[in-house]
Design an enzyme around this catalytic site. Structure first.
Site, PDB file in Angstrom:
ATOM      1  N   ASP A   9       0.825  -1.214   0.000  1.00  0.00           N
ATOM      2  CA  ASP A   9       0.000   0.000   0.000  1.00  0.00           C
ATOM      3  C   ASP A   9       0.852   1.253   0.000  1.00  0.00           C
ATOM      4  O   ASP A   9       2.059   1.206  -0.146  1.00  0.00           O
ATOM      5  CB  ASP A   9      -1.054  -0.030   1.103  1.00  0.00           C
ATOM      6  CG  ASP A   9      -0.477  -0.442   2.418  1.00  0.00           C
ATOM      7  OD1 ASP A   9       0.591   0.087   2.747  1.00  0.00           O
ATOM      8  OD2 ASP A   9      -1.085  -1.295   3.100  1.00  0.00           O
ATOM      9  N   LYS A  53      -5.078   2.200   0.552  1.00  0.00           N
ATOM     10  CA  LYS A  53      -6.380   2.418   1.176  1.00  0.00           C
ATOM     11  C   LYS A  53      -6.837   3.843   0.995  1.00  0.00           C
ATOM     12  O   LYS A  53      -6.055   4.774   1.041  1.00  0.00           O
ATOM     13  CB  LYS A  53      -6.260   2.116   2.665  1.00  0.00           C
ATOM     14  CG  LYS A  53      -6.049   0.662   2.915  1.00  0.00           C
ATOM     15  CD  LYS A  53      -6.023   0.432   4.393  1.00  0.00           C
ATOM     16  CE  LYS A  53      -5.681  -1.001   4.686  1.00  0.00           C
ATOM     17  NZ  LYS A  53      -5.183  -1.135   6.040  1.00  0.00           N
ATOM     18  N   MET A  91      -0.977   9.317  12.438  1.00  0.00           N
ATOM     19  CA  MET A  91      -2.167   9.778  11.714  1.00  0.00           C
ATOM     20  C   MET A  91      -2.806  10.978  12.397  1.00  0.00           C
ATOM     21  O   MET A  91      -4.024  11.067  12.519  1.00  0.00           O
ATOM     22  CB  MET A  91      -3.208   8.635  11.611  1.00  0.00           C
ATOM     23  CG  MET A  91      -2.679   7.462  10.819  1.00  0.00           C
ATOM     24  SD  MET A  91      -3.807   6.070  10.808  1.00  0.00           S
ATOM     25  CE  MET A  91      -3.364   5.212  12.301  1.00  0.00           C
TER      26      MET A  91
HETATM   27  N1  SAH Z   1       2.143   0.397  10.756  1.00  0.00           N
HETATM   28  C1  SAH Z   1       2.730   1.704  10.565  1.00  0.00           C
HETATM   29  C2  SAH Z   1       1.760   2.814  10.887  1.00  0.00           C
HETATM   30  C3  SAH Z   1       0.594   2.901   9.942  1.00  0.00           C
HETATM   31  S1  SAH Z   1      -0.449   4.254  10.348  1.00  0.00           S
HETATM   32  C4  SAH Z   1       3.984   1.805  11.432  1.00  0.00           C
HETATM   33  O1  SAH Z   1       4.243   0.942  12.253  1.00  0.00           O
HETATM   34  O2  SAH Z   1       4.721   2.770  11.253  1.00  0.00           O
HETATM   35  C5  SAH Z   1       0.141   5.487   9.245  1.00  0.00           C
HETATM   36  C6  SAH Z   1       0.811   6.610   9.997  1.00  0.00           C
HETATM   37  O3  SAH Z   1       2.130   6.225  10.362  1.00  0.00           O
HETATM   38  C7  SAH Z   1       1.002   7.872   9.204  1.00  0.00           C
HETATM   39  O4  SAH Z   1      -0.161   8.666   9.193  1.00  0.00           O
HETATM   40  C8  SAH Z   1       2.119   8.551   9.947  1.00  0.00           C
HETATM   41  O5  SAH Z   1       1.649   9.166  11.121  1.00  0.00           O
HETATM   42  C9  SAH Z   1       2.970   7.365  10.373  1.00  0.00           C
HETATM   43  N2  SAH Z   1       4.080   7.122   9.465  1.00  0.00           N
HETATM   44  C10 SAH Z   1       4.326   6.007   8.765  1.00  0.00           C
HETATM   45  N3  SAH Z   1       5.469   6.100   8.079  1.00  0.00           N
HETATM   46  C11 SAH Z   1       5.957   7.328   8.340  1.00  0.00           C
HETATM   47  C12 SAH Z   1       7.113   8.038   7.924  1.00  0.00           C
HETATM   48  N4  SAH Z   1       8.022   7.510   7.099  1.00  0.00           N
HETATM   49  N5  SAH Z   1       7.307   9.293   8.403  1.00  0.00           N
HETATM   50  C13 SAH Z   1       6.423   9.838   9.237  1.00  0.00           C
HETATM   51  N6  SAH Z   1       5.312   9.221   9.666  1.00  0.00           N
HETATM   52  C14 SAH Z   1       5.078   7.974   9.221  1.00  0.00           C
END
Ligand code: SAH
Length: 467
Positions: free
Chosen positions: A250, A272, A385
């Protein structure tokens, strides 16, 4: 990509090398290794070239280069130290549509010669597109040490069995599984140890056994792809990425990470959209089940860690119900990746003894969080998020007791070359987001530890790319 890598069949083809020095000798012998009929045109010859003429089948035309020398040749390399001559060779070859390479002069090349690791029939070619031949050679040297010398013999053994395997195992997944086992198991080890005959017998026996087993059962790998920088993948993630038949990925999985998935694997984007989240999730779950039941190895690649705000639990729940084997590989979650790459320790003896991860996702326009638990002293809050609900988030935290001057950081596209870190306070955060075009994925870190960024920031990418 500036050049398309191809492997040219020049067996018995007339090829021309212009020049009589050491460089010409190296190029001539390379062409001869690939089976070409090589002619060197040059008024004189270096000792190495003279030896090739004497001992191998190298033709020598004793003359300065002229137009007619190109007649009948499929390929030409200009390797003189006279740039005038090299340019002339180039111009004439281009006119006639003959592929031409002028040594050390990428702008006068219709093809370039890569650095190679030769484990014939396995050939690894490395090119920097002319940008830095030395870098390509350094990389080649590294590969030399990684690839056992016996790989050539292993490839030859495989080649001698290919027809038989194809005949006896008629489904493609079955054959692939068979070869993966052979190439990563005891048969390969026997070849590396010089026991070729034993390897051949073991392969024969394995083939017999494989025929008796049915089509392999599919399985699912739920793999955390980390926050973006491919160096943050685990070894296991990489290994499973290299084995998958199909990958479901995704939006959060970076292009660089996706690039490491097996080339032949089918790629399915299941990004999504917020509005149709619920339906899509069920579709994804179902798709994994269907693909696994077809005997495929399904890689479900998720940004960060699959079990942190990743719905990983729901996805494997369906698999468990259907009795499909799966494994889960943790990834570096955004909080860890962003904190490290922004120089903000999530805990620190002077500032925070606890850390809490929350989602700032809005439900019906409000944020359903236990505010009292969040506003504890000496605690870092990490919000995933959180962009859309930033006004509510900051307002509620202050209303529940955090000082409005509490430091806060926004980390956009953390760990990638596009990482941006913005520092403010609970008071200024909503304003910063409005004024500076912050967009997802962005992580919010709130707490005294944010103060450390100024001193500890180390990752300062100055190249922008499409990570
Ligand atoms: N499973 C993922 C989170 C998914 S929710 C994890 O463990 O990281 C998606 C959120 O993760 C985004 O809205 C943001 O807040 C954060 N996120 C994911 N990758 C990121 C990145 N490279 N830099 C900043 N925030 C990130």
């Amino acid at each position: 990509m500036d050049f398309l890598p191809v492997f040219l069949n020049i067996k018995h083809k007339p090829c021309l090398v212009v020049g009589g020095g050491e460089v010409a000798a190296r190029k001539a012998s390379l062409l001869m290794r690939a089976g070409a009929q090589v002619t060197v045109v040059s008024p004189s010859l270096s000792p190495a070239l003279a030896q090739l003429v004497r001992e191998k089948n190298l033709c020598h035309k004793v003359a300065a280069f002229s137009d007619g020398d190109l007649d009948g040749h499929s390929l030409v390399i200009a390797a003189t130290d006279d740039m005038q001559v090299n340019r002339e060779v180039h111009a004439l070859a281009v006119q006639r549509g003959i592929p031409v390479n002028v040594v050390d002069c990428p702008e006068l090349c219709s093809f370039i010669l890569p650095s190679i690791v030769d484990r014939s029939p396995i050939i690894v070619a490395v090119s920097s597109g002319g940008a830095s031949p030395v870098l390509a050679r350094v990389l080649r040297a590294r590969l030399e040490t990684l690839i056992p010398a016996a790989y050539g013999r292993l490839a030859a053994l495989v080649a001698s069995f290919r027809g038989q395997v194809k005949q006896q195992l008629n489904s493609l997944p079955q054959r692939r599984l068979f070869w993966e086992k052979i190439l990563q198991g005891p048969v390969a080890e026997m070849v590396f140890a010089g026991r070729d005959k034993a390897a051949q017998e073991a392969l024969q026996t394995a083939l017999q056994g494989a025929q008796d087993t049915a089509v392999p059962q599919g399985e699912v790998y739920l793999v955390g792809a980390g926050p973006g920088d491919p160096d943050l993948l685990t070894f296991r993630a990489l290994r499973l990425m290299q084995q998958a038949d199909v990958v479901l990925h995704d939006r959060l999985v970076s292009a660089e990470v996706l690039d490491l998935v097996r080339r032949e694997a089918e790629r399915i984007y299941v990004g999504k959209q917020r509005s149709v989240h619920a339906v899509r999730q069920e579709e994804i779950n179902q798709l994994m089940v269907t693909l696994a039941k077809q005997g495929k190895r399904v890689l479900r690649l998720k940004g960060g860690d699959p079990f942190i705000f990743g719905r990983g639990g729901e996805e494997i729940d369906t698999l468990a119900q259907e009795g499909i084997p799966f494994q889960v590989v943790p990834g570096i979650t955004a909080a860890n990746g962003c904190a490290a790459y922004a120089g903000i320790p999530l805990t620190h003896r002077d500032y925070a003894q606890a850390c809490i991860f929350v989602t700032g996702n809005l439900k019906d326009g409000s944020m359903d969080l236990n505010w009292d638990a969040l506003v504890q002293p000496q605690q870092t809050i990490v919000v995933y998020m959180g962009l859309l609900g930033i006004d509510i988030l900051c307002r509620e935290l202050v209303a529940h007791g955090l000082p409005s001057m509490m430091p806060a950081a926004l980390i956009q596209q953390g760990t990638t070359r596009n990482q941006r870190v913005l520092i403010g306070t609970l008071h200024s955060l909503p304003e910063i987001i409005k004024n500076t075009e912050v967009h997802a994925p962005t992580l919010i870190i709130i707490g005294e530890v944010v103060k450390l960024h100024e001193k500890l920031a180390w990752f300062k990418p100055d190249v922008t790319g499409n990570v």
